[in-house]
Design an enzyme around this catalytic site. Sequence first.
Site, PDB file in Angstrom:
ATOM      1  N   HIS A 218      -8.327 -12.506  -9.529  1.00 45.45           N
ATOM      2  CA  HIS A 218      -7.297 -11.549  -9.668  1.00 45.45           C
ATOM      3  C   HIS A 218      -6.684 -11.179  -8.256  1.00 45.45           C
ATOM      4  O   HIS A 218      -6.267 -10.192  -8.121  1.00 45.45           O
ATOM      5  CB  HIS A 218      -7.888 -10.463 -10.329  1.00 45.45           C
ATOM      6  CG  HIS A 218      -8.673 -10.848 -11.629  1.00 45.45           C
ATOM      7  ND1 HIS A 218      -7.919 -11.220 -12.757  1.00 45.45           N
ATOM      8  CD2 HIS A 218      -9.882 -10.683 -11.983  1.00 45.45           C
ATOM      9  CE1 HIS A 218      -8.581 -11.486 -13.782  1.00 45.45           C
ATOM     10  NE2 HIS A 218     -10.023 -11.047 -13.485  1.00 45.45           N
ATOM     11  N   ARG A 274       2.209   2.008  -1.790  1.00 46.59           N
ATOM     12  CA  ARG A 274       2.010   1.524  -0.550  1.00 46.59           C
ATOM     13  C   ARG A 274       2.775   0.351  -0.254  1.00 46.59           C
ATOM     14  O   ARG A 274       3.524  -0.298  -1.128  1.00 46.59           O
ATOM     15  CB  ARG A 274       0.389   1.331  -0.198  1.00 46.59           C
ATOM     16  CG  ARG A 274       0.023   0.309  -1.383  1.00 46.59           C
ATOM     17  CD  ARG A 274      -1.360  -0.034  -0.938  1.00 46.59           C
ATOM     18  NE  ARG A 274      -2.352  -0.796  -2.199  1.00 46.59           N
ATOM     19  CZ  ARG A 274      -1.851  -2.075  -2.550  1.00 46.59           C
ATOM     20  NH1 ARG A 274      -1.320  -2.812  -1.787  1.00 46.59           N
ATOM     21  NH2 ARG A 274      -2.717  -2.745  -3.356  1.00 46.59           N
TER      22      ARG A 274
END
Length: 616
Positions: A218, A274
Site C-alpha cells: 500500500h 500536506r
Amino acid sequence: MISTVLVANRGEIACRVFRTCRAAGIRTVAVHSDADEDALHTRLADAAVRLPGTASADTYLRGDLVVKAATAAGADAVHPGYGFLSENAGFARAVTDAGLTWIGPPPEAIEAMASKTRAKALMGIAPLGEVTEADLPVLVKAAAGGGGRGMRVVRRLADLDAELTAARAEAASAFGDGEVFVEPYVEDGRHVEVQILADTHGTVWVLGTRDCSLQRRHQKVVEEAPAPGLDASLTRDLYEQAVRAARAVDYAGAGTVEFLVADGRAHFLEMNTRLQVEHPVTEAVFGIDLVALQLRVAEGHALDGEPPRPRGHAVEARLYAEDPANGWAPQTGRLHRLAVPDGIRLDTGYTDGDDIGVHYDPMLAKLVAHAPTRAEAVRRLAGALERAAVHGPVTNRDLLVRSLRHEEFTSARMDTGFYDRHLTALTEPAPDPLAPLAAALADASARSGRFGGWRNLPSGPQVKRYAVAGEEHEVRYHHTRTGLAAEGVRVVQADAGRVVLEADGVRRRFEVARYGDEIHVDATRLTALPRFPDPTTQLAPGSLLAPMPGTVVRVAEGLTEGATVEAGQPLLWLEAMKMEHRITAPVTGTLSALNAEPGRQVEVGALLAVVDGDAG
C-alpha cells in the site's frame, strides 16, 4: 515576509524544502535525531537542532521539542514536510501559538481531514461497522497518517482481530495515534489523486491528476501525471470532488485528494493535508515549484485566477533500499555512490558515503523524467534507472526498470494489483552473464598493476567465485604474455574500473567499482566469495534468522520453547524502517529455541528461533 524556516522533518523532503528556501534567500533550520546527526539534511541546513534519541516517538513526533527548536534557532516559520507531524492539528496550533508561521493548511482543516474517518463523514461516506463474511475482503486502515503504515487487507474473518491489533500497533508507532477503521477493499482499482492548491482569498487551483497505482504494501512505487486514460466526464468528477473537499474545510495551501477508480467511478479515499511524496511530477507538468507556492500562500499572497497550463507527461520512480524478491525486506549499509544521467530530476536525502540505517523509511531517492508524451517519459526514466550508478545495499532498481517496461504499464492498463500478479516474474534473477568475468578481470588488472601477474612458465587458470542474486558463479581467466585472457571472449581492455570484452563479434564496455567484497558491474551487484567456504557458517535446519536489522516488537502470545507450532504460524514481529515484519514458522514442529524478546535489537542474520520439524 518569512526569513527563516525550520523543516520539521528529515531526509529527502527536508533537503527538497531547503533547496527552494535557499533559492528564495530564506535561511533554513534542521532538526535531527541522534541517528541523523550526520544526515544530509542536517548538513545542508544553515543551523541544526538535536532531538535526543533515535525512535520517531522520541524525536520527530515530539511537537513540543520541534517548536522549542524553532524558537531557539530563531526561525519564524515551520514547514512540516510529509509524514511525522505534517497532518497533526495540535502541532499546527502549537506552531502558531508560539508566534510562528505555519506553512500548511489551517489546523481546523487538518483536524477535519487528517482523520480518514472524519474526512469520509464530510464527504458523506460511512465506514463499515461490524464486519461479516459478506463484507470480505476488507481493508484495515490507520485513521491518521499514510504511506501504507497501519494498513492490512483481511480476507478471512478469523484474521480480523489479529490484523486490527497489528495495524493499531504500527499506526501508533508511526504516527503516535493508534486509531484504525475498516472499509470495503476494492480489488484491482486504480489509485488516482488530484493535486490542489488554495490561498486565503478564496481561490482553489486544480493542478491535474496523478496515477499512483503501482504500489507495494500500500505504498506507492511509481507515480505519473497526468493519470492516463481518464475520460473527460470522470476527470471532471474528480476535479469537482476535490474542490468540494477543499471548500468544505476552507482549505489553504497544498493538498491532495485521493480516489480509487474502479468500474468507471471515482471512490473517495482521503484528503492529505500536506505535500505529497509524488509532488514533483505535478511540478514538472505545470512548470511550478509547489514549495515556493506554499511559502507565498503562507505569507498571505493571492494566487492568480487560473493555474498555469500543463505541458507533457512526467513519471516518478521511488528508489528503495529493499529486496523485492525477499518480501520487500529493507536493506541497510553504506551507500557508496548514487548518480543518475543528465536530464533526470533526482530528489534524495543521501549522498555518496552515507549510511542507510534501520530507523526510518528505506527510500533512497526519487527519479523524475518529463517529456512531451507519456511513452517518451516512461522510456527516458527506464533508461536512466538502468544506467544509474547505485552502489551499496540491494535496491528495487531492477524491479523499477522492468515495471516501467512491462506491457501492462506501457499500455496504461495497470492497477493496484500489479505487483500481486507480476512480482515473481519481475524479480526473476537475470544477472548479466559477463558481469562476473568483468569483475574478475578488473580485480586481476588492479592486482597485476601492484604486484605483476604474468609468469614465464605456463600455469593453470586463475579462479574466482562470486555470489550474484543468490547464486554462485565461478569464472576462470589466464595471465598471458599479452595480457589477460578468458575462454570464449576477447579481452579488449581490462583496467581496475573498466573492462571491454568482445563476444560473438559484439564489443561491450563494463564499468566496475569495488568496495571491499562488494562489486558493482554496471547494474549488476556481486559479492566476492572466499576460495573455500567457512565451516562455522553451518546452521541447524529450521533456524530462523533476522532478515534485516531491527527491533523485536512482539512475540506471539504464550509462545515458549518446547511449544508445538504450525508451518506459517506467526512467531514474532520485527520492526525495521517504520514497518512491522512478521517472522513465521518454516515447518510444523517443535520450537526448540527462542532467542527473542520485545525490545531486543538484532542485526541481519541473527538467530531468532529454531523449529525442529516433525520429520526431524
